[in-house]
Design a protein around this motif. Structure first.
Motif, mmCIF file in Angstrom:
data_model
loop_
_atom_site.group_PDB
_atom_site.id
_atom_site.type_symbol
_atom_site.label_atom_id
_atom_site.label_comp_id
_atom_site.label_asym_id
_atom_site.label_seq_id
_atom_site.Cartn_x
_atom_site.Cartn_y
_atom_site.Cartn_z
ATOM 1 N N ARG A 72 0.458 2.596 -2.648
ATOM 2 C CA ARG A 72 1.776 2.355 -2.060
ATOM 3 C C ARG A 72 1.969 0.875 -1.729
ATOM 4 N NH1 ARG A 72 2.358 6.785 2.592
ATOM 5 N NH2 ARG A 72 0.081 6.842 2.462
ATOM 6 N N ALA A 73 3.162 0.385 -2.014
ATOM 7 C CA ALA A 73 3.450 -1.028 -1.746
ATOM 8 C C ALA A 73 3.407 -1.331 -0.257
ATOM 9 C CB ALA A 73 4.823 -1.401 -2.311
ATOM 10 N N ARG A 74 3.858 -0.346 0.583
ATOM 11 C CA ARG A 74 3.775 -0.492 2.034
ATOM 12 C C ARG A 74 3.135 0.781 2.575
ATOM 13 N NH1 ARG A 74 8.703 -2.435 0.657
ATOM 14 N NH2 ARG A 74 9.756 -0.475 1.169
ATOM 15 N N PRO A 75 1.880 0.723 2.967
ATOM 16 C CA PRO A 75 1.158 1.929 3.335
ATOM 17 C C PRO A 75 1.774 2.690 4.493
ATOM 18 C CG PRO A 75 -0.087 -0.062 3.901
ATOM 19 C CD PRO A 75 1.057 -0.495 3.073
ATOM 20 N N SER A 76 2.622 2.048 5.294
ATOM 21 C CA SER A 76 3.191 2.750 6.453
ATOM 22 C C SER A 76 4.393 3.602 6.094
ATOM 23 C CB SER A 76 3.587 1.722 7.526
ATOM 24 O OG SER A 76 4.552 0.822 6.999
ATOM 25 N N GLU A 77 4.908 3.447 4.866
ATOM 26 C CA GLU A 77 6.107 4.181 4.485
ATOM 27 C C GLU A 77 5.790 5.195 3.389
ATOM 28 O OE1 GLU A 77 9.403 1.688 3.556
ATOM 29 O OE2 GLU A 77 8.979 0.261 5.182
ATOM 30 N N GLU A 78 6.121 6.463 3.638
ATOM 31 C CA GLU A 78 5.809 7.531 2.710
ATOM 32 C C GLU A 78 6.551 7.368 1.385
ATOM 33 O OE1 GLU A 78 3.666 9.975 2.814
ATOM 34 O OE2 GLU A 78 2.882 9.393 4.768
ATOM 35 N N ARG A 79 7.781 6.858 1.415
ATOM 36 C CA ARG A 79 8.594 6.790 0.204
ATOM 37 C C ARG A 79 8.609 5.400 -0.415
ATOM 38 N NH1 ARG A 79 13.984 10.420 1.712
ATOM 39 N NH2 ARG A 79 12.864 12.343 2.254
ATOM 40 N N ALA A 80 7.654 4.607 -0.078
ATOM 41 C CA ALA A 80 7.611 3.248 -0.618
ATOM 42 C C ALA A 80 7.311 3.259 -2.107
ATOM 43 C CB ALA A 80 6.550 2.433 0.120
ATOM 44 N N ARG A 81 7.697 2.187 -2.802
ATOM 45 C CA ARG A 81 7.376 2.023 -4.216
ATOM 46 C C ARG A 81 5.855 2.037 -4.399
ATOM 47 N NH1 ARG A 81 7.244 -2.869 -7.346
ATOM 48 N NH2 ARG A 81 7.837 -3.977 -5.447
ATOM 49 N N THR A 82 5.384 2.599 -5.495
ATOM 50 C CA THR A 82 3.944 2.709 -5.723
ATOM 51 C C THR A 82 3.551 2.033 -7.026
ATOM 52 O OG1 THR A 82 4.216 4.848 -6.846
ATOM 53 C CG2 THR A 82 3.762 4.898 -4.465
ATOM 54 N N TYR A 83 2.250 1.647 -7.102
ATOM 55 C CA TYR A 83 1.694 0.997 -8.286
ATOM 56 C C TYR A 83 0.617 1.887 -8.893
ATOM 57 C CZ TYR A 83 3.808 -3.120 -6.070
ATOM 58 O OH TYR A 83 4.668 -3.995 -5.475
ATOM 59 N N PRO A 84 0.731 2.236 -10.180
ATOM 60 C CA PRO A 84 -0.314 3.077 -10.805
ATOM 61 C C PRO A 84 -1.582 2.269 -11.055
ATOM 62 C CG PRO A 84 1.307 2.416 -12.438
ATOM 63 C CD PRO A 84 1.809 1.911 -11.122
ATOM 64 N N VAL A 85 -2.727 2.926 -10.852
ATOM 65 C CA VAL A 85 -4.032 2.301 -11.036
ATOM 66 C C VAL A 85 -4.710 2.936 -12.249
ATOM 67 C CG1 VAL A 85 -6.316 1.983 -10.016
ATOM 68 C CG2 VAL A 85 -4.280 1.784 -8.596
ATOM 69 N N ASP A 86 -5.327 2.119 -13.112
ATOM 70 C CA ASP A 86 -5.947 2.657 -14.329
ATOM 71 C C ASP A 86 -7.087 3.618 -14.013
ATOM 72 O OD1 ASP A 86 -4.352 1.324 -16.286
ATOM 73 O OD2 ASP A 86 -5.399 -0.530 -15.816
ATOM 74 N N ILE A 87 -7.976 3.221 -13.111
ATOM 75 C CA ILE A 87 -9.107 4.075 -12.720
ATOM 76 C C ILE A 87 -9.295 3.934 -11.213
ATOM 77 C CG2 ILE A 87 -11.555 4.620 -13.050
ATOM 78 C CD1 ILE A 87 -11.460 3.025 -15.670
ATOM 79 N N ALA A 88 -9.461 5.073 -10.536
ATOM 80 C CA ALA A 88 -9.788 5.065 -9.117
ATOM 81 C C ALA A 88 -11.065 5.857 -8.910
ATOM 82 C CB ALA A 88 -8.653 5.660 -8.295
ATOM 83 N N VAL A 89 -11.960 5.320 -8.081
ATOM 84 C CA VAL A 89 -13.226 5.987 -7.772
ATOM 85 C C VAL A 89 -13.221 6.320 -6.287
ATOM 86 C CG1 VAL A 89 -15.740 5.829 -7.832
ATOM 87 C CG2 VAL A 89 -14.385 4.647 -9.570
ATOM 88 N N PHE A 90 -13.560 7.588 -5.975
ATOM 89 C CA PHE A 90 -13.472 8.074 -4.603
ATOM 90 C C PHE A 90 -14.859 8.339 -4.034
ATOM 91 C CE2 PHE A 90 -9.553 9.010 -6.720
ATOM 92 C CZ PHE A 90 -8.561 8.820 -5.768
ATOM 93 N N SER A 91 -14.943 8.336 -2.714
ATOM 94 C CA SER A 91 -16.211 8.612 -2.040
ATOM 95 C C SER A 91 -16.464 10.104 -1.900
ATOM 96 C CB SER A 91 -16.219 7.958 -0.648
ATOM 97 O OG SER A 91 -15.134 8.439 0.139
ATOM 98 N N ALA A 92 -15.459 10.929 -2.242
ATOM 99 C CA ALA A 92 -15.614 12.381 -2.129
ATOM 100 C C ALA A 92 -14.820 13.057 -3.244
ATOM 101 C CB ALA A 92 -15.132 12.866 -0.764
#
Length: 615
Positions: A72-92
């Motif tokens: 999210r472009a602004r993490p505090s706003e639920e409807r904010a513009r978002t940027y797609p990420v090619d690969i994301a790695v999670f801890s869970a």
């Protein structure tokens, strides 16, 4: 397009690398979904996703590619513009937004633009590590907060493996290092980085010499570090670059002391400290000595480049071709073997491995101790293996590589194999005599632009003299010496001159020598003087993309010709296509099979040989 099901090569043969997919698509290694086979997807996203799984041990359950994770472009706003990420790695496995740990961007940007994009995405997410990878170069960026709450950025030498923390980077014990899955790709990344960033080095050979010295430090360190100890070839997070440089320099000093006939005392690793640290970070997780590939040959191919090799006809023989020839010729521990055009030592190394495997079996049967076995291996390597090449850099690489894997370096000499033996050095003459070898195995340089000249040199060879074919008659040899001759033609005769009576030769040659009428005298020379055992036609793609020469393998014995059948074989597949990409096929059971006929040819032909029937 390579990597896409439904694609075909120039002969109309189907190529597939994963599961069946539509034309123009590739199957994502993580999600299993079909995605468009754009250059970015094929050359960067899928490559790095595979690295995460195979080199860094991340389970697919912790990785998201499709659908793309979005920042999210602004993490505090639920409807904010978002940027797609090619690969994301999670801890869970749950893959919640707060669990994202690594973000990977694979856009075709330069390093500076990639860094700016990573900083933006990391600032807007919980991820601590950002990776920019465009298929040629990479950047590992680490985000942390200072005590006053401001962001601090640092470049990592590598990313943590699954289960590691950032602080664990560079702290793997020797036993924890693992074989690389695609060493050549890592060398390519290193080469691209050094070409753009290394200070004071501009020539390909200078880069190659520097990386070879450092690579042998890595191999030496692996062989001399106890399993529970930290290797010296390492770089940790925030470790001063001077300390890494000092440790590598000290390691190279040990290499020079152990192998004074390979490295000169004055030699240094000609990389600036920052570049050296980059290379160490790229290779430190791997056990190069456990690689299934000829690491030195791969590195040389990447660092020298096809243009330089092409001018001298130096096209390095693929490992599967080498293995096939060694398996068919079947050298024994009590035999002598030479490659008179040894290049970076591929034939010598594979033949040595073949012989050592026989010795290990013999040692197990006879109850040899490990010490006795190792001593006898070194004796065989030193006594029975020889290599010649007129390129001083290549002979140095071969000597160093053989020294690292178990010696035999004393039998490698920088000489013009086609010159008169009396012009070789005294040591070469003493240890490399014509008519003294059981096995000759080689891939000599060939090409229409390279010629051997000089009356004295050419007069040594029947094939260096003029041959003539009067109308309606057979070829016959004339007395006069030619003004020039192709090296591959002279190498045939020199190889046979090196053989003992009854010795055997395996040689890679242009198929034109056996198909074009103007080479009829070469065919006559071979068929009327020696026992031709086998002719193996290789696919067009074997030496592509470096050269389009159609080649074959000839196996013969230094014995009078016989009426025995000549074993013929044609290989349709050699494991890669014209661009060097693997040729895989999906079987009915879903398994993926590499299309490569060369191991099958060796398996079928080797039992037909009776080399050792009188032993």
């Amino acid at each position: 397009m390579d990597g896409v099901a439904g694609a075909t090569d120039q002969r109309g043969r189907m190529l597939v690398t994963e599961e069946e997919t539509r034309d123009g698509y590739v199957r994502d290694i993580v999600s299993g979904r079909e995605v468009r086979a754009t250059p970015e997807e094929v050359e960067a996203v899928q490559v790095f996703a595979r690295r995460l799984i195979e080199d860094f041990d991340y389970p697919k359950s912790h990785i998201q590619t499709r659908p793309q994770f979005r920042v999210r472009a602004r993490p505090s706003e639920e409807r904010a513009r978002t940027y797609p990420v090619d690969i994301a790695v999670f801890s869970a496995e749950r893959k919640l937004e707060d669990d994202v740990d690594i973000i990977v961007e694979c856009k075709r940007k330069n390093r500076s633009d990639g860094e700016k994009q990573l900083k933006l995405y990391l600032s807007m997410s919980s991820a601590r590590i950002g990776v920019w990878f465009n298929g040629d170069d990479h950047l590992y960026l680490y985000k942390r907060y200072k005590t006053d709450g401001t962001l601090e950025w640092s470049v990592l030498p590598n990313i943590p493996k699954f289960g590691q923390t950032v602080e664990d980077i560079g702290l793997l014990k020797r036993r924890e290092l693992q074989a690389p899955t695609d060493l050549k790709a890592h060398f390519r990344t290193i080469r691209n980085y050094l070409a753009g960033n290394a200070t004071g080095i501009t020539r390909d050979q200078s880069l190659a010499e520097a990386i070879m010295s450092l690579l042998f430090c890595k191999i030496y360190d692996e062989l001399n570090t106890p399993p529970e100890d930290l290797p010296r070839f390492r770089t940790a997070v925030d470790e001063p670059v001077e300390r890494v440089f000092s440790r590598a320099t000290e390691l190279f000093q040990h290499v020079k002391e152990e192998y004074p006939d390979v490295f000169q005392e004055h030699e240094i690793i000609a990389l600036d400290p920052e570049s050296l640290q980059y290379v160490v970070g790229e290779l430190q997780n791997f056990a190069i000595t456990e690689s299934s590939r000829d690491a030195i040959g791969d590195a040389f191919e990447v660092f020298i480049g096809p243009a330089v090799r092409g001018e001298e006809g130096q096209f390095f023989t693929p490992r599967n071709v080498v293995q096939m020839m060694v398996d068919i010729l079947d050298p024994q521990p009590n035999e002598t073997l030479i490659d008179p055009s040894c290049g970076s030592g591929g034939f010598l190394v594979v033949a040595l491995e073949h012989v050592w495997k026989k010795m290990e079996n013999q040692g197990e049967r006879n109850g040899w101790s490990e010490t006795v076995l190792e001593r006898r291996k070194r004796e065989v390597a030193s006594r029975g293996f020889r290599g010649l090449d007129k390129d001083s850099f290549l002979t140095k690489v071969t000597k160093a590589y053989m020294a690292i894997i178990g010696d035999g370096r004393g039998g490698v000499f920088c000489e013009d194999s086609l010159a008169e033996p009396q012009n070789w050095s005294a040591m070469t003459q003493e240890r490399t005599k014509l008519g003294s070898f059981d096995v000759v195995i080689t891939n000599p340089p060939f090409g229409s632009k390279i010629k051997v000249t000089g009356r004295q040199k050419l007069s040594q060879y029947r094939l260096g003299h003029r041959w003539r074919q009067p109308r309606g008659e057979d070829w016959r040899e004339e007395g006069s010496v030619r003004t020039d001759q192709s090296p591959q033609v002279l190498f045939i005769e020199r190889c046979i001159q090196l053989l003992k009576p009854g010795g055997r030769l395996g040689i890679v040659l242009p198929e034109s020598l056996f198909g074009m009428s103007n080479y009829g005298y070469v065919q006559k020379y071979l068929l009327e003087n020696f026992k031709l055992i086998s002719f193996i036609s290789l696919p067009d793609e074997v030496f592509q993309p470096y050269t389009h020469a159609k080649t074959c393998v000839v196996i013969l014995e230094n014995s009078p010709p016989s009426d025995d059948d000549i074993h013929m074989a044609i290989a349709d597949w050699c494991g890669h296509d014209s661009r060097g990409k693997p040729t895989n096929r999906v079987n009915d059971d879903g398994s993926i099979e590499l299309l490569d006929d060369l191991p099958k040819i060796a398996e079928n032909l080797a039992p037909l040989m009776d080399w050792h029937s009188n032993d």
